[in-house]
Design an enzyme around this catalytic site. Sequence first.
Site, PDB file in Angstrom:
ATOM      1  N   LYS A 118      11.257  80.259  28.150  1.00 30.13           N
ATOM      2  CA  LYS A 118      10.991  79.815  26.567  1.00 30.13           C
ATOM      3  C   LYS A 118      10.416  80.960  25.802  1.00 30.13           C
ATOM      4  O   LYS A 118       9.939  81.943  26.752  1.00 30.13           O
ATOM      5  CB  LYS A 118       9.993  78.783  26.486  1.00 30.13           C
ATOM      6  CG  LYS A 118      10.101  77.840  25.399  1.00 30.13           C
ATOM      7  CD  LYS A 118      10.918  76.725  25.487  1.00 30.13           C
ATOM      8  CE  LYS A 118      11.061  75.934  24.441  1.00 30.13           C
ATOM      9  NZ  LYS A 118      11.964  74.852  24.417  1.00 30.13           N
ATOM     10  N   ASP A 158      14.644  76.150  18.849  1.00 35.86           N
ATOM     11  CA  ASP A 158      13.466  75.195  19.235  1.00 35.86           C
ATOM     12  C   ASP A 158      12.839  74.965  17.988  1.00 35.86           C
ATOM     13  O   ASP A 158      13.363  75.400  16.630  1.00 35.86           O
ATOM     14  CB  ASP A 158      12.735  75.765  20.391  1.00 35.86           C
ATOM     15  CG  ASP A 158      11.769  74.628  21.001  1.00 35.86           C
ATOM     16  OD1 ASP A 158      12.250  73.628  21.714  1.00 35.86           O
ATOM     17  OD2 ASP A 158      10.467  74.564  20.488  1.00 35.86           O
TER      18      ASP A 158
HETATM   19  P1  NAD Z   1      12.156  71.389  14.070  1.00 38.06           P
HETATM   20  O1  NAD Z   1      11.458  72.692  13.859  1.00 38.06           O
HETATM   21  O2  NAD Z   1      13.530  71.305  13.727  1.00 38.06           O
HETATM   22  O3  NAD Z   1      11.342  70.064  13.643  1.00 38.06           O
HETATM   23  C1  NAD Z   1       9.998  69.912  14.062  1.00 38.06           C
HETATM   24  C2  NAD Z   1       9.542  68.573  13.117  1.00 38.06           C
HETATM   25  O4  NAD Z   1       8.380  68.402  13.306  1.00 38.06           O
HETATM   26  C3  NAD Z   1       9.608  68.972  11.660  1.00 38.06           C
HETATM   27  O5  NAD Z   1      10.117  67.810  10.995  1.00 38.06           O
HETATM   28  C4  NAD Z   1       8.211  69.231  11.445  1.00 38.06           C
HETATM   29  O6  NAD Z   1       7.909  69.143  10.082  1.00 38.06           O
HETATM   30  C5  NAD Z   1       7.416  68.356  12.500  1.00 38.06           C
HETATM   31  N1  NAD Z   1       6.265  68.745  12.631  1.00 38.06           N
HETATM   32  C6  NAD Z   1       5.540  70.069  12.875  1.00 38.06           C
HETATM   33  N2  NAD Z   1       4.362  70.098  13.127  1.00 38.06           N
HETATM   34  C7  NAD Z   1       3.871  68.803  13.024  1.00 38.06           C
HETATM   35  C8  NAD Z   1       2.793  68.162  12.917  1.00 38.06           C
HETATM   36  N3  NAD Z   1       1.401  69.007  13.494  1.00 38.06           N
HETATM   37  N4  NAD Z   1       2.487  66.966  13.079  1.00 38.06           N
HETATM   38  C9  NAD Z   1       3.579  66.334  12.789  1.00 38.06           C
HETATM   39  N5  NAD Z   1       4.953  66.898  12.580  1.00 38.06           N
HETATM   40  C10 NAD Z   1       5.043  67.802  12.732  1.00 38.06           C
HETATM   41  O7  NAD Z   1      11.915  71.350  15.838  1.00 38.06           O
HETATM   42  P2  NAD Z   1      12.887  70.364  16.767  1.00 38.06           P
HETATM   43  O8  NAD Z   1      14.034  71.525  17.252  1.00 38.06           O
HETATM   44  O9  NAD Z   1      13.252  69.192  16.187  1.00 38.06           O
HETATM   45  O10 NAD Z   1      12.039  70.492  18.269  1.00 38.06           O
HETATM   46  C11 NAD Z   1      10.992  69.164  18.056  1.00 38.06           C
HETATM   47  C12 NAD Z   1      10.643  68.991  19.424  1.00 38.06           C
HETATM   48  O11 NAD Z   1      11.581  68.803  20.316  1.00 38.06           O
HETATM   49  C13 NAD Z   1       9.780  70.147  20.063  1.00 38.06           C
HETATM   50  O12 NAD Z   1       8.950  69.693  20.957  1.00 38.06           O
HETATM   51  C14 NAD Z   1      11.077  70.941  21.028  1.00 38.06           C
HETATM   52  O13 NAD Z   1      10.512  71.698  21.826  1.00 38.06           O
HETATM   53  C15 NAD Z   1      11.848  69.755  21.282  1.00 38.06           C
HETATM   54  N6  NAD Z   1      13.284  69.847  21.729  1.00 38.06           N
HETATM   55  C16 NAD Z   1      14.041  70.446  20.930  1.00 38.06           C
HETATM   56  C17 NAD Z   1      15.446  70.848  21.251  1.00 38.06           C
HETATM   57  C18 NAD Z   1      16.409  71.262  20.189  1.00 38.06           C
HETATM   58  O14 NAD Z   1      17.617  71.218  20.860  1.00 38.06           O
HETATM   59  N7  NAD Z   1      16.155  71.669  19.095  1.00 38.06           N
HETATM   60  C19 NAD Z   1      15.552  70.407  22.532  1.00 38.06           C
HETATM   61  C20 NAD Z   1      14.793  69.565  23.487  1.00 38.06           C
HETATM   62  C21 NAD Z   1      13.460  69.552  23.065  1.00 38.06           C
END
Ligand code: NAD
Length: 437
Positions: A118, A158
């Site tokens: 990561k 991410d």
């Molecule tokens: P992203 O940046 O696209 O979206 C994150 C979302 O969370 C946004 O809507 C943001 O406004 C919101 N957010 C941020 N801080 C916040 C807070 N303090 N309280 C409430 N909401 C908040 O990120 P993503 O890629 O959707 O990732 C989200 C989660 O999923 C993370 O934990 C990431 O590690 C995990 N994840 C992502 C992927 C991927 O393919 N993108 C794969 C597996 C896991």
Amino acid sequence: MNQSQTVILTSPNHAPSKAYETALAQFDRAASRLGLDDSLQQFLRYPKREYTFNFPVKMDNGDVRMFTGYRVHHNIVLGPSKGGIRYAPHVSLDEVRALAMWMTWKCALVGLPYGGAKGGVIVDPRDLSLTENERLTRRFTSEMVSIISPYGDIPAPDMGTNSQTMAWMMDTYSMTVGYSVPAVVTGKPLNIGGSEGREEATGRGVIIIMEEALRREGIFDNQNTRLIVQGFGNVGSHAALYAQQLGYKVVGISDISGGVYNPEGLDIQKLFEYTRQKRRPMPTLKDYANEHNDVDFVTNQELLELECDVLIPAALEDQLTEENAHKIKAKLIVEGANGPTTPEADEIFQERGITVVPDILANAGGVTVSYFEWVQDLQMFSWDVEEVFRQLRRILLKAYDNVAEFAEKHDVTMRTAAQMYAINRVAQATMTRGIYP
Ligand code: NAD
């Protein structure tokens, strides 16, 4: 850098992260249930290598600002390390360690030939212009150029990063080596070697896994199942859009500004289009609630505790804790985010009979389609979207089967079962390979 430029320093974030504590506690529990040899346990517990990069970026106003970024390779026994790059103000070395460790178990659980990694940069991407974001991404990539490669370590998007970030990373790496290397990152745009279905893969996978859990719990009923989703980024938005397409009612959803709620169901497509408008600052769900009267505004804390059948935390770590676990109304929790539930909350959910489908299973759709993208890039042959989604479903449901079987055999929660299955797979491979020299 000329004399008139101001250099602004941001200090590295060494704050201990609850996420790493959580990842280690989960590991210790699963490893001791497996009865792993102590030295093997120690080997699997520690990251293989960790990098900290302090690097300058020229801002639009001419100032030069120092940023700190990290990349952690947790384990590479099963193959090249794989894992996303996060841009967020709360990034710390400990947080990246936790996320890298979860990537090792996630890849092992779904049977991908990868280890776990990561990375992250301490920055709020909303504070950067597009050109500043590009310069930061290119400089961070060039700092990492000797540690990433198609057969060594393959980044992906991410939190706070996206397909455009991956395009800049791929281009910077390619410019450095002198030829195009699409397989060095995944989650790229389609026109430079991305895969069909990658954008929506994680969210879609969350819903595939949720439906399987509802079936196995004997409560499958898509017309009457109400969902709450925390997070409206890549994972949360695509999970909500796909769920709505399948007939589920998404009654609440949030982003960092707070959430919107309608017990009759939200129009997710409309919210999606509203928040993706190209204007700065980017429109939030709070803005939507201010401008429309078809939703109620709620805070992120209130959202988690609303009446629903399924809760999908899809934002960040440490959201379901001993403070709010007693107040959660959902019957099923499906972890779209990594590490949203603390070990204390896990125990409360277990006592309350609420099933938690763990992150390393529930959100593994993203890395699975990233793997398909990498395979397509290496073979220079692309698959159609039907093939991508067919293979995605097959791999996720097989992983679900393995977790359910382990949970029953060892009489443990799905989280411990998933971790046991994954840790065992890496442990067996380590023993087969032996300790060098
Ligand atoms: P992203 O940046 O696209 O979206 C994150 C979302 O969370 C946004 O809507 C943001 O406004 C919101 N957010 C941020 N801080 C916040 C807070 N303090 N309280 C409430 N909401 C908040 O990120 P993503 O890629 O959707 O990732 C989200 C989660 O999923 C993370 O934990 C990431 O590690 C995990 N994840 C992502 C992927 C991927 O393919 N993108 C794969 C597996 C896991």
